[in-house]
Design a protein around this motif. Structure first.
Motif, PDB file in Angstrom:
ATOM      1  N   ASN A 177      66.262 -13.608  24.164  1.00 21.52           N
ATOM      2  CA  ASN A 177      66.379 -12.229  23.704  1.00 21.52           C
ATOM      3  C   ASN A 177      66.162 -11.389  24.952  1.00 21.52           C
ATOM      4  O   ASN A 177      65.027 -11.116  25.339  1.00 21.52           O
ATOM      5  CB  ASN A 177      65.307 -11.958  22.639  1.00 21.52           C
ATOM      6  N   TYR A 181      67.099  -5.289  27.470  1.00 24.13           N
ATOM      7  CA  TYR A 181      68.355  -4.570  27.660  1.00 24.13           C
ATOM      8  C   TYR A 181      68.458  -3.929  29.038  1.00 24.13           C
ATOM      9  O   TYR A 181      69.551  -3.748  29.568  1.00 24.13           O
ATOM     10  CB  TYR A 181      68.515  -3.502  26.571  1.00 24.13           C
ATOM     11  N   SER A 187      69.819  -6.813  31.383  1.00 27.38           N
ATOM     12  CA  SER A 187      70.743  -7.819  30.856  1.00 27.38           C
ATOM     13  C   SER A 187      71.982  -8.011  31.737  1.00 27.38           C
ATOM     14  O   SER A 187      72.360  -9.149  32.034  1.00 27.38           O
ATOM     15  CB  SER A 187      71.163  -7.474  29.422  1.00 27.38           C
ATOM     16  N   MET A 207      70.731 -12.769  23.051  1.00 32.51           N
ATOM     17  CA  MET A 207      70.759 -11.557  22.244  1.00 32.51           C
ATOM     18  C   MET A 207      70.726 -10.374  23.210  1.00 32.51           C
ATOM     19  O   MET A 207      69.858 -10.279  24.085  1.00 32.51           O
ATOM     20  CB  MET A 207      69.571 -11.500  21.299  1.00 32.51           C
ATOM     21  N   GLN A 238      72.178  -5.967  23.709  1.00 30.81           N
ATOM     22  CA  GLN A 238      72.626  -4.757  23.035  1.00 30.81           C
ATOM     23  C   GLN A 238      74.049  -5.005  22.528  1.00 30.81           C
ATOM     24  O   GLN A 238      74.898  -5.535  23.246  1.00 30.81           O
ATOM     25  CB  GLN A 238      72.589  -3.597  24.021  1.00 30.81           C
ATOM     26  N   LYS A 239      74.314  -4.640  21.272  1.00 33.99           N
ATOM     27  CA  LYS A 239      75.613  -4.926  20.658  1.00 33.99           C
ATOM     28  C   LYS A 239      76.768  -4.386  21.490  1.00 33.99           C
ATOM     29  O   LYS A 239      77.808  -5.049  21.643  1.00 33.99           O
ATOM     30  CB  LYS A 239      75.661  -4.337  19.248  1.00 33.99           C
ATOM     31  N   SER A 283      71.862  -4.833  17.982  1.00 33.85           N
ATOM     32  CA  SER A 283      71.925  -5.978  18.880  1.00 33.85           C
ATOM     33  C   SER A 283      72.942  -6.986  18.357  1.00 33.85           C
ATOM     34  O   SER A 283      73.416  -6.879  17.227  1.00 33.85           O
ATOM     35  CB  SER A 283      70.541  -6.650  18.992  1.00 33.85           C
TER      36      SER A 283
END
Length: 268
Positions: free
Chosen positions: A108, A111, A114, A134, A136-137, A184
């Motif tokens: 995870n 962000y 990432s 995982m 941020q979407k 996410s």
């Protein structure tokens, strides 16, 4: 553990058991596999991953979390690397724990690091079997985007030349504590064993893509003026009137390889 999430480390701790179950099933670790978790946090994923794999390696920068994990798990269950993942040599770790094989990465990811972390990990592609992260979407959508879509851009191209990508599942803010202000998603990334678009020189491709996307609404002809002319683009099977988001990864690589060859010829 009464750990206060630290903003400077981008900590949002996963707590939804249904989401945890779904992610672990996506990874599907087998007994004895060399699994490495980046940013274990409060061990929401750590424990179920460990249960399936038998042993787990984790990379964690926060000393308070390291102390908690050390007290909670035995050394035969968990090996902790108290380091910054952005500086960590994942290739050396693979040679140590999986000689002749490759490691599997899970996490995870904070962000705030990432994207640089993904490019750092790309340097160890030959040591990595797969990665399930995982993020941020919005970032996942950009990584997995196809040409001709609004999300397709520099991140899509520079990671897709290195990895096969697959959008796995969505994760809502309520699955975390504290809940982030964004949605996410989980992505699977597998280093290409044989790249479908071999890149002759990665810095040339990086510079080309950066230049091409300097102004998304302009045509390739305008953005690459002074770099390559219309006749050469057409000779390479690329339409100068298209916008950069309409150009495929293969076409960008083809153009970058031509530019690199031209430069090498000029310098010879």
């Amino acid at each position: 553990m009464g750990h206060i999430p630290r903003k400077r480390f981008g900590q949002n701790f996963l707590q939804d058991q249904g989401v945890i179950y779904d992610i672990v099933n996506c990874v599907d670790p087998r007994p004895g596999e060399p699994v490495v978790e980046i940013g274990p946090g409060l061990a929401a994923l750590t424990e179920p991953l460990m249960t399936r794999a038998g042993h787990l390696h984790v990379v964690e920068i926060d000393r308070d979390i390291v102390s908690h994990l050390t007290q909670r798990f035995k050394p035969e269950q968990l090996t902790i690397h108290n380091v910054d993942a952005l500086q960590f040599d994942f290739g050396a770790l693979a040679r140590e724990i999986a000689p002749g094989s490759r490691i599997r990465l899970v996490g995870n990811l904070p962000y705030n690091i990432s994207t640089p972390l993904l490019f750092h990990l790309a340097e160890f592609g030959s040591s990595i079997a797969d990665m399930h992260f995982m993020l941020q979407k919005e970032v996942v959508e950009r990584i997995a985007a196809e040409p001709g879509t609004a999300d397709y851009g520099r991140l899509s191209i520079m990671l897709q030349v290195r990895f096969a990508t697959e959008y796995m599942l969505d994760v809502p803010p309520g699955a975390f504590y504290p809940p982030p202000k964004v949605d996410s998603a989980v992505i699977r990334m597998i280093p290409w064993p044989t790249p479908p678009w071999p890149v002759d020189d990665m810095p040339t491709l990086e510079k080309l893509v950066q230049t091409a996307f300097a102004a998304r609404r302009k045509t390739l002809r305008n953005n690459l003026r002074g770099v390559v002319d219309d006749a050469q683009l057409i000779a390479l099977g690329i339409d100068p009137a298209q916008r950069p988001e309409q150009i495929t990864v293969e076409q960008f690589v083809r153009l970058a390889n031509w530019l690199f060859a031209q430069r090498a010829q000029d310098e010879a």
